[in-house]
Design an enzyme around this catalytic site. Structure first.
Site, PDB file in Angstrom:
ATOM      1  N   GLU A 168      -3.601 -12.918   8.048  1.00 16.74           N
ATOM      2  CA  GLU A 168      -2.816 -12.233   7.018  1.00 16.74           C
ATOM      3  C   GLU A 168      -2.071 -11.047   7.614  1.00 16.74           C
ATOM      4  O   GLU A 168      -2.662 -10.249   8.346  1.00 16.74           O
ATOM      5  CB  GLU A 168      -3.736 -11.669   5.928  1.00 16.74           C
ATOM      6  N   LYS A 179      -9.282   3.020   3.837  1.00 17.88           N
ATOM      7  CA  LYS A 179      -9.873   1.702   3.546  1.00 17.88           C
ATOM      8  C   LYS A 179     -11.317   1.698   4.007  1.00 17.88           C
ATOM      9  O   LYS A 179     -11.609   2.139   5.117  1.00 17.88           O
ATOM     10  CB  LYS A 179      -9.143   0.592   4.322  1.00 17.88           C
ATOM     11  N   ARG A 237     -11.502 -19.711   7.185  1.00 15.85           N
ATOM     12  CA  ARG A 237     -11.810 -20.849   6.316  1.00 15.85           C
ATOM     13  C   ARG A 237     -10.507 -21.540   5.922  1.00 15.85           C
ATOM     14  O   ARG A 237      -9.425 -21.023   6.189  1.00 15.85           O
ATOM     15  CB  ARG A 237     -12.488 -20.334   5.045  1.00 15.85           C
ATOM     16  N   GLY A 264      -9.054  -5.524  -1.251  1.00 19.11           N
ATOM     17  CA  GLY A 264      -8.527  -4.371  -1.976  1.00 19.11           C
ATOM     18  C   GLY A 264      -9.588  -3.427  -2.492  1.00 19.11           C
ATOM     19  O   GLY A 264      -9.270  -2.361  -3.015  1.00 19.11           O
ATOM     20  N   HIS A 320      -5.262  -7.912  -6.687  1.00 19.64           N
ATOM     21  CA  HIS A 320      -5.746  -8.625  -5.510  1.00 19.64           C
ATOM     22  C   HIS A 320      -6.159 -10.066  -5.796  1.00 19.64           C
ATOM     23  O   HIS A 320      -6.820 -10.701  -4.987  1.00 19.64           O
ATOM     24  CB  HIS A 320      -6.865  -7.838  -4.818  1.00 19.64           C
TER      25      HIS A 320
HETATM   26  C1  MV4 Z   1      -2.311  -2.067   2.782  1.00 22.59           C
HETATM   27  C2  MV4 Z   1      -1.225  -1.822   1.902  1.00 22.59           C
HETATM   28  C3  MV4 Z   1      -0.311  -0.878   2.295  1.00 22.59           C
HETATM   29  N1  MV4 Z   1      -0.459  -0.227   3.481  1.00 22.59           N
HETATM   30  N2  MV4 Z   1      -2.415  -1.405   3.948  1.00 22.59           N
HETATM   31  C4  MV4 Z   1      -4.791  -4.870  -0.123  1.00 22.59           C
HETATM   32  C5  MV4 Z   1      -5.870  -5.848   0.189  1.00 22.59           C
HETATM   33  C6  MV4 Z   1      -6.223  -5.620   1.595  1.00 22.59           C
HETATM   34  N3  MV4 Z   1      -6.521  -6.848   2.249  1.00 22.59           N
HETATM   35  C7  MV4 Z   1      -5.064  -4.928   2.191  1.00 22.59           C
HETATM   36  N4  MV4 Z   1      -4.258  -4.449   1.106  1.00 22.59           N
HETATM   37  C8  MV4 Z   1      -3.223  -3.617   1.320  1.00 22.59           C
HETATM   38  N5  MV4 Z   1      -3.270  -2.952   2.489  1.00 22.59           N
HETATM   39  C9  MV4 Z   1      -1.497  -0.497   4.266  1.00 22.59           C
HETATM   40  N6  MV4 Z   1      -1.626   0.181   5.411  1.00 22.59           N
HETATM   41  C10 MV4 Z   1      -1.167  -2.520   0.715  1.00 22.59           C
HETATM   42  C11 MV4 Z   1      -2.168  -3.428   0.408  1.00 22.59           C
HETATM   43  C12 MV4 Z   1      -2.008  -4.101  -0.845  1.00 22.59           C
HETATM   44  C13 MV4 Z   1      -1.823  -5.489  -0.901  1.00 22.59           C
HETATM   45  C14 MV4 Z   1      -1.783  -6.280   0.250  1.00 22.59           C
HETATM   46  C15 MV4 Z   1      -1.605  -7.626   0.164  1.00 22.59           C
HETATM   47  C16 MV4 Z   1      -1.440  -8.224  -1.066  1.00 22.59           C
HETATM   48  C17 MV4 Z   1      -1.479  -7.468  -2.211  1.00 22.59           C
HETATM   49  C18 MV4 Z   1      -1.667  -6.105  -2.137  1.00 22.59           C
HETATM   50  C19 MV4 Z   1      -1.698  -5.355  -3.314  1.00 22.59           C
HETATM   51  C20 MV4 Z   1      -1.898  -4.004  -3.246  1.00 22.59           C
HETATM   52  C21 MV4 Z   1      -2.071  -3.388  -2.000  1.00 22.59           C
END
Ligand code: MV4
Length: 666
Positions: free
Chosen positions: A275, A158, A292, A165, A235
């Site tokens: 979150e 990331k 927010r 995302g 996302h």
């Molecule tokens: C992740 C994950 C799986 N494993 N982290 C996507 C947005 C960002 N804020 C974090 N996200 C994710 N992080 C780990 N270690 C999967 C996602 C993710 C996701 C998270 C929340 C809502 C929708 C999503 C869609 C795809 C991937």
């Protein structure tokens, strides 16, 4: 006490904040751009200040102009809504130094959540659970690879500066690591100007569960339970609900307490959202904190019977929290969908145009509509294309769902493409209805939720025939002399004679051309359509005038029609039929290429040939960007590019003519 509140936002959230302020006796100041002079939020506020041109950077994002508006009107507080300046530390600080209350957290809390890696270090310190990973500043490749091996594959890369995302990459095994890291760094550098990467274990099929927290300036904090926002598309949240399906009270309490530790760790004040990813085993991990009020806050309001904007205003004024944790309770279930101007049949590209009808379902009885637009408003390229949020509350999830579907059936939007039917397919999907949701829901069931019936059916033909008849009657009535005692309009039968004989109209329904012929038969009308198989290519309709009803082969159905720019839209029995009307000979004309239209709204990136150039068929002519993706427009045939009607950097509307092109004679 806040006496006068400036709302530094637009659309539904500005309207929603104004409603609460009014209820509390707080005077309101709206701000607006050139594009929003007649917008609902401007009409609702006590006063309004013009900021500047339509682009947000010249209006809603311009700190000096917003602060100037507050000073000019004597506002003592600014509510930033969401988006725009809501998480801008510089703006927050500027409010402070001008003696204006920023309805939000202290500057330091915004800054603390600005960097993902710094945020994770703070949360680790505060004993908030994190996904096993690495978020250090040392970015040595061998070191990172060592951490990836320690964490175990699949690993997620990331961008530390990323969010929503963007800049994420999954790596499934050690031998892919170096290549994936290089690509992720390149992307991050391009997108954010910073290529620091975090490593995390990839959580398979997680849910997105977020906790609403609230803190006052005295150091008290409560959580207002969770929202499940797992159903997302690239996302973008699609459905949000509270409580999360299947959430055990014990897990809720642990997540709520972890969220409060997160808030206290950064000295949080006001409304915030923490979150988490929740995995199938019930383990949860901190993702980020939004400093927010969020788009989806109404589901929390409906299950707690609280007004979060009222809470924000009292906390901002220095009052202690209105309720303690013990006093807060969950009541029933609430579900929200976001109604967007977008085209689900065209990769959800944002749609623009005039809302020739915007008629939400009736509110009350657990149905709430938060919107900032009205019939006649234009959805433009300048802002987020959300039309409204529809929120339904029921005693149970099942009841909330049933109300939501009912309300979506009753929602009438015409003139702009929208996602209502897509939303209905999502919420009525068996997996969703049974609460089996994860962040992969839309991908997993893509075939079913994206499938839109594209062909004409007898009911759609009946709807179109009903539209044509209603329009013809109206045109006749409008052409009849006014107040003429001898007018045939005073004789109920004569005008129907004008409808006698047959008419034929060519229509375009989702690209399918069809001829609909209709003939009066007594009080009814018989339609026939050449595009349907013989056994179902004809039927009988009768409009029940003034009652939004139509008899379709004797069956009573709700019916309401509206003219659009190039045709009409009919709402019948919970579905929408939108079509174009064509002159009778269209389609027979020679389709020799003469120009290229913008396939969607977007920005012109580059023009690739000089005007006057001769080009080959399929030669790239220009590149445009829409939704962060580049699209190349190519020559439809061999020929000459006469002229471009656009320039590099220009924003263009979908459907507008971009290139004057002359095809070579064959
Ligand atoms: C992740 C994950 C799986 N494993 N982290 C996507 C947005 C960002 N804020 C974090 N996200 C994710 N992080 C780990 N270690 C999967 C996602 C993710 C996701 C998270 C929340 C809502 C929708 C999503 C869609 C795809 C991937």
């Amino acid at each position: 006490m806040i006496r006068k509140l400036l709302i530094a936002n637009r659309g539904e959230i500005a309207c929603r904040i104004i409603k609460t302020a009014r209820r509390l006796g707080v005077a309101t100041v709206a701000v607006y751009s050139d594009a929003d002079a007649d917008a609902l939020h401007v009409q609702m506020a006590d006063e309004a200040v013009h900021l500047g041109p339509a682009p947000a950077r010249d209006s809603y994002l311009n700190i000096d102009k917003v602060l100037g508006a507050a000073k000019q009107t004597g506002a003592d507080a600014i509510h930033p809504g969401y988006g725009f300046l809501s998480e801008n530390a510089e703006f927050c600080r500027a409010c402070d130094s001008n003696g204006i209350i920023f309805v939000g957290p202290p500057t330091g809390a915004i800054e603390a959540m600005g960097s993902k890696s710094a945020a994770k270090r703070i949360m680790e310190e505060a004993n908030v659970p994190l996904v096993p990973g690495y978020h250090g500043t040392n970015q040595n490749e061998e070191l990172l690879e060592g951490h990836a091996n320690r964490i175990g594959y699949p690993v997620l890369l990331k961008a530390a500066a990323g969010g929503g995302g963007k800049g994420m990459r999954r790596v499934d095994s050690a031998d892919e690591f170096h290549e994936a890291l290089a690509a992720a760094k390149r992307e991050a550098m391009n997108a954010f100007g910073d290529d620091i990467m975090l490593l995390e274990r990839y959580v398979v099929s997680p849910r997105h569960v977020e906790i609403q927290v609230f803190c006052d300036q005295q150091g008290n904090g409560v959580y207002l339970f969770e929202r499940d926002c797992s159903v997302q598309r690239r996302h973008q949240k699609v459905v949000e609900e509270a409580p999360a399906p299947g959430m055990a009270p014990e897990l809720r309490a642990r997540m709520g307490e972890a969220a409060l530790r997160a808030a206290h760790a950064i000295g949080y004040v006001g409304a915030g959202t923490v979150e988490f990813l929740l995995d199938a085993s019930g383990a949860f991990y901190f993702m980020e904190m939004n400093t927010r009020l969020q788009v989806e806050h109404p589901v929390t309001e409906m299950i707690t019977d609280q007004d979060l904007v009222a809470w924000q205003l009292s906390v901002a004024a220095g009052d202690t929290l209105p309720m303690s944790q013990d006093e807060l309770q969950i009541n029933g279930h609430a579900m929200e969908v976001r109604i967007y101007a977008e085209d689900p049949d065209n990769d959800f590209l944002p749609a623009t145009g005039v809302l020739v009808r915007h008629q939400p379902p009736a509110e009350g009885e657990g149905v709430r509509v938060d919107t900032g637009v009205q019939t006649g408003d234009e959805i433009s390229v300048h802002y987020d294309p959300m039309i409204a949020k529809l929120i339904c509350h029921g005693r149970t999830r099942k009841e909330a769902l049933a109300k939501l579907d009912r309300a979506l059936r009753d929602y009438q939007i015409a003139g702009v493409r929208h996602n209502i039917e897509f939303l209905r397919r999502v919420i009525n999907h068996q997996a969703f209805a049974s609460g089996c949701i994860s962040t992969h829901f839309i991908e997993d069931y893509e075939a079913e939720v994206l499938h839109q019936e594209q062909t004409l059916t007898p009911l759609k033909c009946a709807a179109i025939a009903g539209y044509l008849q209603q329009r013809e009657e109206r045109d006749l009535r409008n052409s009849a002399p006014q107040r003429d005692p001898f007018s045939p309009w005073h004789n109920g039968d004569n005008w129907r004679n004008a409808l006698a004989g047959s008419r034929t109209q060519t229509v375009d329904y989702r690209g399918q051309h069809a001829q609909i012929r209709f003939v009066a038969e007594g009080d009814s009308l018989r339609w026939t359509c050449d595009a349907l198989p013989e056994e179902q290519n004809s039927g009988e309709i009768r409009l029940l005038l003034g009652r939004d009803l139509m008899l379709v082969d004797g069956r009573r159905m709700s019916f309401s029609a509206v003219d659009t720019r190039d045709g009409g839209a009919v709402f019948i029995d919970g579905t929408q039929v939108e079509f174009k009307l064509l002159p009778p000979d269209i389609g027979e004309s020679n389709d020799q290429a003469h120009g290229l239209d913008a396939p969607m709204n977007g920005t012109i990136i580059s023009l690739l040939v000089e005007p006057g150039s001769t080009v080959e068929k399929d030669q790239p002519l220009l590149v445009m960007e829409a939704m962060k993706m580049e699209h190349t427009l190519r020559a439809p045939a061999a020929g000459t590019v006469q002229q471009f009607f656009c320039a590099e950097g220009e924003l263009v509307d979908g459907g507008s003519l971009l290139v004057d092109f002359a095809g070579e004679e064959q």
